[in-house]
Design an enzyme around this catalytic site. Sequence first.
Site, mmCIF file in Angstrom:
data_model
loop_
_atom_site.group_PDB
_atom_site.id
_atom_site.type_symbol
_atom_site.label_atom_id
_atom_site.label_comp_id
_atom_site.label_asym_id
_atom_site.label_seq_id
_atom_site.Cartn_x
_atom_site.Cartn_y
_atom_site.Cartn_z
ATOM 1 N N HIS A 58 1.988 -7.063 -10.035
ATOM 2 C CA HIS A 58 2.059 -5.723 -9.435
ATOM 3 C C HIS A 58 3.135 -4.842 -10.066
ATOM 4 O O HIS A 58 3.252 -3.674 -9.713
ATOM 5 C CB HIS A 58 2.309 -5.817 -7.937
ATOM 6 C CG HIS A 58 3.707 -6.276 -7.612
ATOM 7 N ND1 HIS A 58 4.069 -7.596 -7.652
ATOM 8 C CD2 HIS A 58 4.825 -5.591 -7.285
ATOM 9 C CE1 HIS A 58 5.345 -7.697 -7.350
ATOM 10 N NE2 HIS A 58 5.843 -6.500 -7.116
HETATM 11 C C1 UD1 Z 1 7.228 -2.716 -3.702
HETATM 12 C C2 UD1 Z 1 8.650 -2.933 -4.192
HETATM 13 C C3 UD1 Z 1 8.690 -4.156 -5.093
HETATM 14 C C4 UD1 Z 1 8.095 -5.373 -4.420
HETATM 15 C C5 UD1 Z 1 6.682 -5.022 -3.964
HETATM 16 C C6 UD1 Z 1 5.999 -6.169 -3.265
HETATM 17 C C7 UD1 Z 1 10.027 -0.932 -4.507
HETATM 18 C C8 UD1 Z 1 10.640 -0.035 -5.529
HETATM 19 N N1 UD1 Z 1 9.128 -1.812 -4.963
HETATM 20 O O1 UD1 Z 1 6.421 -2.410 -4.851
HETATM 21 O O2 UD1 Z 1 10.044 -4.439 -5.412
HETATM 22 O O3 UD1 Z 1 8.058 -6.451 -5.330
HETATM 23 O O4 UD1 Z 1 6.777 -3.899 -3.075
HETATM 24 O O5 UD1 Z 1 4.680 -5.856 -2.956
HETATM 25 O O6 UD1 Z 1 10.351 -0.824 -3.341
HETATM 26 N N2 UD1 Z 1 -0.108 0.393 -1.361
HETATM 27 C C9 UD1 Z 1 -1.175 0.214 -0.495
HETATM 28 N N3 UD1 Z 1 -0.925 -0.359 0.708
HETATM 29 C C10 UD1 Z 1 0.311 -0.765 1.090
HETATM 30 C C11 UD1 Z 1 1.390 -0.573 0.211
HETATM 31 C C12 UD1 Z 1 1.165 -0.008 -1.019
HETATM 32 O O7 UD1 Z 1 -2.299 0.553 -0.810
HETATM 33 O O8 UD1 Z 1 0.451 -1.298 2.217
HETATM 34 C C13 UD1 Z 1 -0.350 0.968 -2.696
HETATM 35 C C14 UD1 Z 1 -0.150 2.446 -2.754
HETATM 36 O O9 UD1 Z 1 -1.118 2.976 -3.621
HETATM 37 C C15 UD1 Z 1 1.217 2.594 -3.396
HETATM 38 C C16 UD1 Z 1 1.286 1.374 -4.288
HETATM 39 O O10 UD1 Z 1 0.537 0.371 -3.613
HETATM 40 O O11 UD1 Z 1 1.366 3.789 -4.092
HETATM 41 C C17 UD1 Z 1 2.674 0.898 -4.525
HETATM 42 O O12 UD1 Z 1 3.385 0.645 -3.300
HETATM 43 P P1 UD1 Z 1 4.993 0.775 -3.250
HETATM 44 O O13 UD1 Z 1 5.518 0.333 -1.950
HETATM 45 O O14 UD1 Z 1 5.410 2.104 -3.755
HETATM 46 O O15 UD1 Z 1 5.461 -0.248 -4.368
HETATM 47 P P2 UD1 Z 1 4.993 -1.726 -4.696
HETATM 48 O O16 UD1 Z 1 4.363 -1.681 -6.039
HETATM 49 O O17 UD1 Z 1 4.227 -2.355 -3.578
#
Ligand code: UD1
Length: 361
Positions: free
Chosen positions: A201
């Site tokens: 991811h």
């Molecule tokens: C975040 C953390 C990362 C951790 C990871 C575990 C930061 C900077 N990053 O990254 O350190 O390893 O979580 O998963 O805080 N999305 C969904 N549903 C959700 C959550 C996210 O669809 O419940 C999608 C959205 O399109 C979003 C993308 O995933 O834009 C990224 O989510 P985000 O929380 O920004 O970062 P992660 O890549 O999950």
Amino acid sequence: MKLIHVVGARPNFMKAAPVWNAIIRMTDFDQMLVHTGQHYDNLMSDIFFKELQIPVPDYNLNIGSDTHARQTAAIMIKFEELIIDLKPNLVLVYGDVNSTVAAAMVCSKLLIPFAHVEAGLRSFDRRMPEEINRIITDQLATILFTPSEDGNINLLKEGVPKSKINFVGNVMIDTLVELLPGAHKPILFNNIKLYVLVTLHRPSNVDEPDSLRSIIQNLNEISNSIPVLFPVHPRTKNMITINNLDFEKNDNLHLIDPLGYLDFLGLMKNSTAVITDSGGIQEETTYLGIPCITVRENTERPITITLGTNQLIGKEYHKIPELIKNIINGKKIKRTVPPLWDGKASERIAEVLITYSKDQH
Ligand code: UD1
């Protein structure tokens, strides 16, 4: 003493759970759980609260996804309002996600003491958003709990006073030790004995189409010799769709939704090897003695390499098939469990907090 735990993203939940439960067992502190809502899907969030035996959060700030600045700022605004109201004596923050640093900055400015669980880890790579989050959180924290001794060394070098630092061990391993006996492979995969488990991811792997394309090609290739099970993170799923990438139609490739903790742990403990870019999974495979190939150029968890089963391949994705072949052919891998990864880190944290609370009176 009134404590508030702040969680937001998937890897926070398994770190907060054992600390929450140790505090219930060992103290009479009043505690509350705040979820920032950084992760909000059922499979990225709700399922963990049930499996990890922690209560539904007292407050959910419902922040959701956004750019780094907007997400961090939104958490700060809502969290500030909340804790001005709640007036905790101490806040606990976990790991290195945006929710962690947002809560840390709010506490500091309001002069509310806070403790950082999983302090001191450094990849020394400031291109990683988590590294920025770690450095800032550790500079501001009142109490720092480190999972390994390299954490203490890093903090001392950054000028953090020794008196604030407590080497307690790894809380994520507390959860693993407790829930391992109840973790089984999902029934769907019962007939698959040898397999490679994959999670990806990190933006550095999945947000660059060429990197993601190359990873997919190499996973296609290994699936000709061993089944590949790949629970796909929402970010990765989006990037596969946006870039029109696809996997081979191949019975050995299983792309599935993100899994809950118990299903994932069940798959991990029985796997032949793991390919990942996660932080926590490097630690869990080290504990379990499962070979781990980490597709990152560096790690903030070097102990998983020096003592554990982890090896870094950076962006040399073409190395994956050869490494998997060696593992299948039974090339032995050494394994030592790092010091204090013994299931009791949370109890050590509770003890420090009991002393802290007495010192406040
Ligand atoms: C975040 C953390 C990362 C951790 C990871 C575990 C930061 C900077 N990053 O990254 O350190 O390893 O979580 O998963 O805080 N999305 C969904 N549903 C959700 C959550 C996210 O669809 O419940 C999608 C959205 O399109 C979003 C993308 O995933 O834009 C990224 O989510 P985000 O929380 O920004 O970062 P992660 O890549 O999950």
